[in-house]
Design a protein around this motif. Structure first.
Motif, PDB file in Angstrom:
ATOM      1  N   ALA A  93       0.835  -1.210   0.000  1.00  0.00           N
ATOM      2  CA  ALA A  93       0.000   0.000   0.000  1.00  0.00           C
ATOM      3  C   ALA A  93       0.868   1.257   0.000  1.00  0.00           C
ATOM      4  O   ALA A  93       0.571   2.227  -0.696  1.00  0.00           O
ATOM      5  N   GLY A  94       1.947   1.232   0.775  1.00  0.00           N
ATOM      6  CA  GLY A  94       2.844   2.387   0.810  1.00  0.00           C
ATOM      7  C   GLY A  94       3.542   2.623  -0.510  1.00  0.00           C
ATOM      8  O   GLY A  94       3.702   3.766  -0.949  1.00  0.00           O
ATOM      9  N   LEU A  95       3.969   1.557  -1.164  1.00  0.00           N
ATOM     10  CA  LEU A  95       4.627   1.706  -2.462  1.00  0.00           C
ATOM     11  C   LEU A  95       3.652   2.189  -3.528  1.00  0.00           C
ATOM     12  O   LEU A  95       4.021   2.960  -4.407  1.00  0.00           O
ATOM     13  N   ALA A  96       2.406   1.754  -3.455  1.00  0.00           N
ATOM     14  CA  ALA A  96       1.413   2.187  -4.433  1.00  0.00           C
ATOM     15  C   ALA A  96       1.037   3.655  -4.252  1.00  0.00           C
ATOM     16  O   ALA A  96       0.688   4.332  -5.217  1.00  0.00           O
ATOM     17  N   ALA A  97       1.129   4.179  -3.032  1.00  0.00           N
ATOM     18  CA  ALA A  97       0.700   5.545  -2.740  1.00  0.00           C
ATOM     19  C   ALA A  97       1.854   6.546  -2.695  1.00  0.00           C
ATOM     20  O   ALA A  97       1.623   7.707  -2.371  1.00  0.00           O
ATOM     21  N   ARG A  98       3.062   6.125  -3.013  1.00  0.00           N
ATOM     22  CA  ARG A  98       4.192   7.051  -2.887  1.00  0.00           C
ATOM     23  C   ARG A  98       4.116   8.142  -3.943  1.00  0.00           C
ATOM     24  O   ARG A  98       3.540   7.955  -5.009  1.00  0.00           O
ATOM     25  N   GLU A  99       4.702   9.283  -3.628  1.00  0.00           N
ATOM     26  CA  GLU A  99       4.690  10.409  -4.562  1.00  0.00           C
ATOM     27  C   GLU A  99       5.754  10.214  -5.630  1.00  0.00           C
ATOM     28  O   GLU A  99       6.708   9.464  -5.429  1.00  0.00           O
ATOM     29  N   PRO A 100       5.617  10.883  -6.767  1.00  0.00           N
ATOM     30  CA  PRO A 100       6.596  10.711  -7.845  1.00  0.00           C
ATOM     31  C   PRO A 100       7.966  11.260  -7.445  1.00  0.00           C
ATOM     32  O   PRO A 100       8.088  12.094  -6.548  1.00  0.00           O
ATOM     33  N   PHE A 101       8.970  10.789  -8.143  1.00  0.00           N
ATOM     34  CA  PHE A 101      10.352  11.197  -7.897  1.00  0.00           C
ATOM     35  C   PHE A 101      10.562  12.610  -8.433  1.00  0.00           C
ATOM     36  O   PHE A 101      10.188  12.915  -9.560  1.00  0.00           O
ATOM     37  N   LEU A 102      11.139  13.500  -7.647  1.00  0.00           N
ATOM     38  CA  LEU A 102      11.421  14.892  -8.000  1.00  0.00           C
ATOM     39  C   LEU A 102      10.173  15.623  -8.502  1.00  0.00           C
ATOM     40  O   LEU A 102      10.143  16.147  -9.617  1.00  0.00           O
ATOM     41  N   PRO A 103       9.133  15.723  -7.697  1.00  0.00           N
ATOM     42  CA  PRO A 103       7.881  16.308  -8.187  1.00  0.00           C
ATOM     43  C   PRO A 103       7.978  17.777  -8.578  1.00  0.00           C
ATOM     44  O   PRO A 103       7.393  18.190  -9.584  1.00  0.00           O
ATOM     45  N   ALA A 104       8.699  18.584  -7.816  1.00  0.00           N
ATOM     46  CA  ALA A 104       8.800  20.004  -8.149  1.00  0.00           C
ATOM     47  C   ALA A 104       9.582  20.215  -9.444  1.00  0.00           C
ATOM     48  O   ALA A 104       9.217  21.044 -10.279  1.00  0.00           O
ATOM     49  N   THR A 105      10.655  19.449  -9.622  1.00  0.00           N
ATOM     50  CA  THR A 105      11.451  19.567 -10.845  1.00  0.00           C
ATOM     51  C   THR A 105      10.624  19.164 -12.057  1.00  0.00           C
ATOM     52  O   THR A 105      10.632  19.857 -13.081  1.00  0.00           O
ATOM     53  N   LEU A 106       9.895  18.061 -11.955  1.00  0.00           N
ATOM     54  CA  LEU A 106       9.060  17.625 -13.073  1.00  0.00           C
ATOM     55  C   LEU A 106       7.968  18.640 -13.387  1.00  0.00           C
ATOM     56  O   LEU A 106       7.667  18.904 -14.560  1.00  0.00           O
ATOM     57  N   GLY A 107       7.388  19.239 -12.355  1.00  0.00           N
ATOM     58  CA  GLY A 107       6.371  20.272 -12.569  1.00  0.00           C
ATOM     59  C   GLY A 107       6.927  21.479 -13.294  1.00  0.00           C
ATOM     60  O   GLY A 107       6.291  22.026 -14.208  1.00  0.00           O
ATOM     61  N   GLU A 108       8.107  21.914 -12.891  1.00  0.00           N
ATOM     62  CA  GLU A 108       8.729  23.066 -13.556  1.00  0.00           C
ATOM     63  C   GLU A 108       9.099  22.741 -14.998  1.00  0.00           C
ATOM     64  O   GLU A 108       8.948  23.580 -15.887  1.00  0.00           O
ATOM     65  N   LEU A 109       9.579  21.518 -15.233  1.00  0.00           N
ATOM     66  CA  LEU A 109       9.904  21.141 -16.608  1.00  0.00           C
ATOM     67  C   LEU A 109       8.647  21.082 -17.477  1.00  0.00           C
ATOM     68  O   LEU A 109       8.687  21.446 -18.657  1.00  0.00           O
ATOM     69  N   ARG A 110       7.523  20.655 -16.904  1.00  0.00           N
ATOM     70  CA  ARG A 110       6.263  20.662 -17.657  1.00  0.00           C
ATOM     71  C   ARG A 110       5.856  22.085 -18.005  1.00  0.00           C
ATOM     72  O   ARG A 110       5.399  22.359 -19.119  1.00  0.00           O
ATOM     73  N   LYS A 111       5.993  23.004 -17.051  1.00  0.00           N
ATOM     74  CA  LYS A 111       5.680  24.412 -17.313  1.00  0.00           C
ATOM     75  C   LYS A 111       6.588  24.975 -18.400  1.00  0.00           C
ATOM     76  O   LYS A 111       6.138  25.719 -19.272  1.00  0.00           O
ATOM     77  N   ASP A 112       7.878  24.616 -18.333  1.00  0.00           N
ATOM     78  CA  ASP A 112       8.821  25.097 -19.344  1.00  0.00           C
ATOM     79  C   ASP A 112       8.451  24.593 -20.724  1.00  0.00           C
ATOM     80  O   ASP A 112       8.478  25.336 -21.704  1.00  0.00           O
ATOM     81  N   ALA A 113       8.102  23.307 -20.819  1.00  0.00           N
ATOM     82  CA  ALA A 113       7.723  22.734 -22.110  1.00  0.00           C
ATOM     83  C   ALA A 113       6.473  23.408 -22.652  1.00  0.00           C
ATOM     84  O   ALA A 113       6.388  23.709 -23.853  1.00  0.00           O
ATOM     85  N   ALA A 114       5.492  23.665 -21.764  1.00  0.00           N
ATOM     86  CA  ALA A 114       4.271  24.337 -22.199  1.00  0.00           C
ATOM     87  C   ALA A 114       4.575  25.751 -22.671  1.00  0.00           C
ATOM     88  O   ALA A 114       4.008  26.220 -23.666  1.00  0.00           O
TER      89      ALA A 114
END
Length: 124
Positions: A93-114
């Motif tokens: 259950a813990g492994l299934a609910a874990r947050e993604p790796f480097l969430p803030a970095t991935l979010g910023e890269l998505r904003k940059d791509a957009a």
């Protein structure tokens, strides 16, 4: 004029990459510190828990040795089997609910791509 624009674009791109790498580095450092803290506490809990468990099993076996030794051993086995099953379920259950790796970095890269694609983003 085109050379200056290309140079400015290159400088902006390098600056953008630098800030994203710095963000990723900070997130990795925070994750590493958190992980080592968890590992240290997990090791301490495991060692202390195993000693307590061994003493509890020994106590039960000595207590029932003369009267119900097989029931005591069977009861301890069932208890450990159920505890192991519970631990596996919590781990899954813990492994299934874990947050993604480097969430803030991935979010910023998505904003940059957009932004590079010319799409409207919340940050603009």
């Amino acid at each position: 004029m085109i050379t200056a624009a290309l140079r400015q674009f290159g400088a902006n791109l390098v600056d953008l990459l630098r800030t994203r790498i710095e963000l990723a580095t900070i997130e990795l450092q925070e994750g590493t510190h958190r992980l080592f803290g968890y590992l240290a506490w997990a090791a301490a809990a495991a060692v202390l828990g195993l000693f307590a468990l061994a003493l509890a099993v020994l106590f039960v076996l000595v207590l029932f040795w003369d009267t119900h030794r097989l029931e005591a051993v069977g009861g301890m086995t069932l208890l450990f089997a159920l505890g192991g099953l519970f631990a596996v379920m919590k781990l899954r259950a813990g492994l299934a609910a874990r947050e993604p790796f480097l969430p803030a970095t991935l979010g910023e890269l998505r904003k940059d791509a957009a932004a590079l694609k010319g799409e409207q983003s919340d940050g603009f």
